[in-house]
Design an enzyme around this catalytic site. Structure first.
Site, PDB file in Angstrom:
ATOM      1  N   LYS A 173      84.276  47.693  50.934  1.00 24.65           N
ATOM      2  CA  LYS A 173      83.074  46.869  51.083  1.00 24.65           C
ATOM      3  C   LYS A 173      83.356  45.873  52.205  1.00 24.65           C
ATOM      4  CE  LYS A 173      80.250  43.356  50.093  1.00 24.65           C
ATOM      5  NZ  LYS A 173      80.327  42.142  50.886  1.00 24.65           N
ATOM      6  N   GLY A 224      90.424  37.087  52.381  1.00 25.26           N
ATOM      7  CA  GLY A 224      89.336  36.110  52.486  1.00 25.26           C
ATOM      8  C   GLY A 224      89.776  34.759  51.950  1.00 25.26           C
ATOM      9  N   SER A 225      88.826  34.020  51.383  1.00 23.15           N
ATOM     10  CA  SER A 225      89.125  32.641  50.995  1.00 23.15           C
ATOM     11  C   SER A 225      89.846  32.555  49.646  1.00 23.15           C
ATOM     12  CB  SER A 225      87.821  31.846  50.913  1.00 23.15           C
ATOM     13  OG  SER A 225      87.058  32.298  49.817  1.00 23.15           O
ATOM     14  N   THR A 226      90.551  31.450  49.446  1.00 21.85           N
ATOM     15  CA  THR A 226      91.288  31.240  48.193  1.00 21.85           C
ATOM     16  C   THR A 226      90.341  31.157  46.984  1.00 21.85           C
ATOM     17  OG1 THR A 226      93.135  30.242  49.357  1.00 21.85           O
ATOM     18  CG2 THR A 226      92.931  29.703  47.025  1.00 21.85           C
ATOM     19  N   THR A 228      87.469  32.609  46.428  1.00 23.60           N
ATOM     20  CA  THR A 228      87.012  33.957  46.080  1.00 23.60           C
ATOM     21  C   THR A 228      88.179  34.787  45.541  1.00 23.60           C
ATOM     22  OG1 THR A 228      85.241  33.802  47.706  1.00 23.60           O
ATOM     23  CG2 THR A 228      85.785  36.003  46.955  1.00 23.60           C
ATOM     24  N   GLY A 229      89.357  34.598  46.097  1.00 26.86           N
ATOM     25  CA  GLY A 229      90.549  35.298  45.580  1.00 26.86           C
ATOM     26  C   GLY A 229      90.783  34.956  44.112  1.00 26.86           C
ATOM     27  N   CYS A 280      93.893  34.431  60.042  1.00 25.57           N
ATOM     28  CA  CYS A 280      94.493  33.832  58.837  1.00 25.57           C
ATOM     29  C   CYS A 280      95.824  33.172  59.167  1.00 25.57           C
ATOM     30  CB  CYS A 280      94.620  34.854  57.719  1.00 25.57           C
ATOM     31  SG  CYS A 280      95.391  36.384  58.208  1.00 25.57           S
ATOM     32  N   GLU A 377      91.661  24.135  56.177  1.00 24.50           N
ATOM     33  CA  GLU A 377      91.729  25.226  57.166  1.00 24.50           C
ATOM     34  C   GLU A 377      90.489  25.172  58.063  1.00 24.50           C
ATOM     35  OE1 GLU A 377      91.323  29.277  55.642  1.00 24.50           O
ATOM     36  OE2 GLU A 377      92.748  29.951  57.157  1.00 24.50           O
TER      37      GLU A 377
HETATM   38  P1  NDP Z   1      84.827  34.838  51.136  1.00 22.34           P
HETATM   39  O1  NDP Z   1      86.271  34.633  51.216  1.00 22.34           O
HETATM   40  O2  NDP Z   1      84.090  34.037  50.132  1.00 22.34           O
HETATM   41  O3  NDP Z   1      84.579  36.385  50.841  1.00 22.34           O
HETATM   42  C1  NDP Z   1      83.304  36.938  50.833  1.00 22.34           C
HETATM   43  C2  NDP Z   1      83.456  38.359  50.332  1.00 22.34           C
HETATM   44  O4  NDP Z   1      83.957  38.336  49.001  1.00 22.34           O
HETATM   45  C3  NDP Z   1      82.156  39.119  50.327  1.00 22.34           C
HETATM   46  O5  NDP Z   1      82.432  40.455  50.692  1.00 22.34           O
HETATM   47  C4  NDP Z   1      81.728  39.043  48.866  1.00 22.34           C
HETATM   48  O6  NDP Z   1      80.977  40.170  48.498  1.00 22.34           O
HETATM   49  C5  NDP Z   1      83.070  39.046  48.151  1.00 22.34           C
HETATM   50  N1  NDP Z   1      83.043  38.373  46.852  1.00 22.34           N
HETATM   51  C6  NDP Z   1      82.470  37.213  46.525  1.00 22.34           C
HETATM   52  N2  NDP Z   1      82.689  36.935  45.212  1.00 22.34           N
HETATM   53  C7  NDP Z   1      83.429  37.946  44.713  1.00 22.34           C
HETATM   54  C8  NDP Z   1      83.996  38.253  43.435  1.00 22.34           C
HETATM   55  N3  NDP Z   1      83.847  37.450  42.388  1.00 22.34           N
HETATM   56  N4  NDP Z   1      84.705  39.391  43.317  1.00 22.34           N
HETATM   57  C9  NDP Z   1      84.874  40.206  44.376  1.00 22.34           C
HETATM   58  N5  NDP Z   1      84.373  39.972  45.596  1.00 22.34           N
HETATM   59  C10 NDP Z   1      83.659  38.857  45.760  1.00 22.34           C
HETATM   60  O7  NDP Z   1      84.216  34.757  52.617  1.00 22.34           O
HETATM   61  P2  NDP Z   1      83.507  33.697  53.519  1.00 22.34           P
HETATM   62  O8  NDP Z   1      82.910  34.440  54.623  1.00 22.34           O
HETATM   63  O9  NDP Z   1      82.632  32.797  52.732  1.00 22.34           O
HETATM   64  O10 NDP Z   1      84.730  32.848  54.124  1.00 22.34           O
HETATM   65  C11 NDP Z   1      85.089  31.629  53.564  1.00 22.34           C
HETATM   66  C12 NDP Z   1      86.379  31.104  54.197  1.00 22.34           C
HETATM   67  O11 NDP Z   1      87.431  32.042  54.019  1.00 22.34           O
HETATM   68  C13 NDP Z   1      86.320  30.850  55.689  1.00 22.34           C
HETATM   69  O12 NDP Z   1      85.772  29.603  55.976  1.00 22.34           O
HETATM   70  C14 NDP Z   1      87.770  30.952  56.082  1.00 22.34           C
HETATM   71  O13 NDP Z   1      88.399  29.700  55.935  1.00 22.34           O
HETATM   72  C15 NDP Z   1      88.361  31.916  55.073  1.00 22.34           C
HETATM   73  N6  NDP Z   1      88.578  33.265  55.600  1.00 22.34           N
HETATM   74  C16 NDP Z   1      89.848  33.745  55.565  1.00 22.34           C
HETATM   75  C17 NDP Z   1      90.124  34.979  56.081  1.00 22.34           C
HETATM   76  C18 NDP Z   1      91.508  35.526  56.086  1.00 22.34           C
HETATM   77  O14 NDP Z   1      91.812  36.333  56.941  1.00 22.34           O
HETATM   78  N7  NDP Z   1      92.350  35.150  55.134  1.00 22.34           N
HETATM   79  C19 NDP Z   1      89.084  35.807  56.688  1.00 22.34           C
HETATM   80  C20 NDP Z   1      87.767  35.240  56.635  1.00 22.34           C
HETATM   81  C21 NDP Z   1      87.547  34.008  56.097  1.00 22.34           C
HETATM   82  P3  NDP Z   1      79.554  40.026  47.768  1.00 22.34           P
HETATM   83  O15 NDP Z   1      78.733  39.136  48.622  1.00 22.34           O
HETATM   84  O16 NDP Z   1      78.993  41.411  47.671  1.00 22.34           O
HETATM   85  O17 NDP Z   1      79.885  39.471  46.435  1.00 22.34           O
END
Ligand code: NDP
Length: 474
Positions: A173, A224-226, A228-229, A280, A377
């Site tokens: 996804k 992705g973000s902490t 959401t992790g 990241c 960050e």
């Molecule tokens: P997020 O980290 O919040 O991730 C969004 C993704 O996670 C979408 O695909 C969403 O899918 C999915 N998601 C959301 N909730 C859940 C859940 N409970 N279970 C599984 N999947 C879920 O992304 P953002 O774009 O909001 O980025 C936020 C911050 O993260 C940025 O500001 C940046 O600091 C950091 N970041 C870090 C990255 C890295 O490489 N480590 C890369 C990008 C961002 P759906 O909408 O279908 O739920």
């Protein structure tokens, strides 16, 4: 306008709903993206589950052959991939130091081929008159991959290829901000891989959550973000899913008094601003000894002042826009907080072009720990440069945050730098460099930056479970 479809069970699948994917350089619509329903996700997971027995029963050589064919087919579409990546993500085609879309695409090919060449073989731990005991590695089943918008194609490959070569099947996804290159890749893969082995399900708002709680997904890999992790970890508890979480970082770089500033200024600049800081493991907090502070600030400012931010499709653009408006707002808010605290802006700091989500390369000094720009960050083109007089202070500063992805020490005394590096609380430490990753060197975070590693044999093992086979000889 190019048409995109979901890829489920080896077929292109259309949807009832669509959403627009926006080019961050001019806010135009790049294409319509199919928005999957949860029912379509369920169909994709069922297809991946059905494909698993046959795919996992193939030998590594048979799976490798397919993945090498995939690399060749993707390479044949180089230009289309690179242009699409620039349009949906914003990064320049070439960019500063050739670290743009061409770089991401080159990395994509290199990682497919290199990872597909690896293999996990059984490890014998005892072979005597009593018994033969060996550790075997078995594929987990269906892997759910959720990828971000900063390196949509490359991180997709980092998730998919180790899962596939070890015998798992995949439902990926992509981020709703940058789904197109992944859908394009899925379209190519459907003619090469057996049906159901790789499914691409784009969506927004409900697909991620439905994946992390899905009873037929055996592992989630998320970048992705902490926050959401952490949400993924909670819902993954339902069926004890395996997890790899590559989350946010706020990497510190420490420049010692004996560092050769002329030699390292360019590298520090490149590794701080790679992908416009949306990386990241970019260098995000720069701690510099007072003896070389002014010299490094001046050298970095000179480089920054020669950079051009603009539309990534223009050949002379060094840096593109931020990928999305939300990220631009984060960067602006952190800059505002720094201004209110009296920090000094060596360059940048003001939005000058609102055609897209542009923010200029910005260097900030006269700033301390506690400012939002240091503690949070930024994930964008703005770097705080903090002065220190005692290296112990710098180590304490580097370790004081809850995240721990990478860190670096810059010095001409390698032994001293390595000794300081070993005290940093992070998954990778670089000496006289930063943010460098390669297919055979494990990479991952500690603390709130997540757990599990990518790359190399250690990375492959993340997609397997151990089966110990004891054969009695007496
Ligand atoms: P997020 O980290 O919040 O991730 C969004 C993704 O996670 C979408 O695909 C969403 O899918 C999915 N998601 C959301 N909730 C859940 C859940 N409970 N279970 C599984 N999947 C879920 O992304 P953002 O774009 O909001 O980025 C936020 C911050 O993260 C940025 O500001 C940046 O600091 C950091 N970041 C870090 C990255 C890295 O490489 N480590 C890369 C990008 C961002 P759906 O909408 O279908 O739920």
């Amino acid at each position: 306008m190019q048409e995109f479809n979901l890829i489920i069970d080896g077929e292109k699948v259309s949807t009832n709903d669509y959403f627009d994917v926006i080019n961050p350089a001019d806010k135009s619509v790049v294409a319509r993206c199919p928005k999957a329903s949860v029912e379509q996700l369920n169909t994709a997971v069922a297809a991946a589950k059905a494909a698993f027995p046959a795919w996992s029963a193939l030998t590594y050589a048979e799976r490798r052959d397919k993945l090498m064919q995939l690399a060749d087919a993707v390479e044949a579409k180089s230009e289309a991939f690179i242009t699409l990546l620039t349009k949906e993500q914003g990064k320049p085609i070439n960019g500063f130091a050739d670290l743009g879309a061409g770089f991401e695409f080159g990395g994509t090919l290199a990682w497919i081929r290199s990872t597909a060449s690896m293999e996990l073989t059984p490890e014998t731990i005892q072979d005597n008159d009593a018994a033969h005991i060996a550790i075997h590695r078995k594929a987990l089943g269906v892997v759910g991959s959720i990828t971000p918008w900063n390196y949509p194609l490359l991180i997709g490959i980092w998730h998919m290829i180790p899962a596939l070569i070890t015998g798992n099947t995949v439902v990926i996804k992509p981020s709703e901000m940058t789904p197109l290159t992944t859908l394009f890749l899925g379209e190519i893969a459907k003619d090469i891989l057996p049906k159901g082995v790789l499914n691409v399900v784009a969506g927004a708002g409900e697909i991620g959550g439905a994946m992390s709680s899905h009873k037929d997904i055996d592992k989630i890999i998320f970048t992705g973000s902490t926050p959401t992790g952490k949400a993924i970890m909670k819902s993954a508890a339902e069926n004890l899913k395996r997890l790899t979480l590559e989350l946010g970082g706020n990497d510190a770089g420490i420049v010692l008094a004996d560092a050769d500033i002329e030699a390292i200024a360019g590298k520090i600049f490149a590794t701080s601003f790679i992908n416009n800081g949306q990386t990241c493991a970019a260098l995000k907090r720069l701690y510099v000894h007072e003896a070389v502070y002014e010299q490094l600030c001046e050298a970095m400012t000179n480089i920054a002042n020669s950079m051009k931010t603009g539309n990534g499709l223009d050949a002379d653009t060094d840096f593109g826009p931020l990928q999305n408006e939300k990220q631009l707002e984060i960067v602006k808010a952190l800059a505002q907080d720094a201004k209110e605290r009296g920090a000094n802006f060596l360059c940048g700091g003001e939005v000058v072009d609102e055609t897209g989500y542009f923010y200029p390369i910005t260097l900030v000094n006269n700033i301390q720990d506690g400012a939002r720009l240091v503690d949070e960050e930024q994930f964008g083109p703005i770097l705080p440069i903090i002065k220190f007089s005692d290296v112990e202070e710098a180590i304490t500063s580097a370790n004081r945050l809850s995240v721990g992805l990478g860190g670096s020490v810059w010095s001409t005394d390698i032994e001293k730098a390595q000794s300081i590096g070993s005290r940093l609380e992070c998954g990778t430490v670089w000496i006289n460099n930063h943010a460098m990753v390669q297919p055979d060197a494990p990479f991952g975070g500690v603390k709130d930056s997540g757990f599990g590693v990518a790359f190399g044999e250690a990375g492959l093992k993340e997609f397997t479970s151990i089966q110990t086979m004891q054969t009695s000889k007496s």
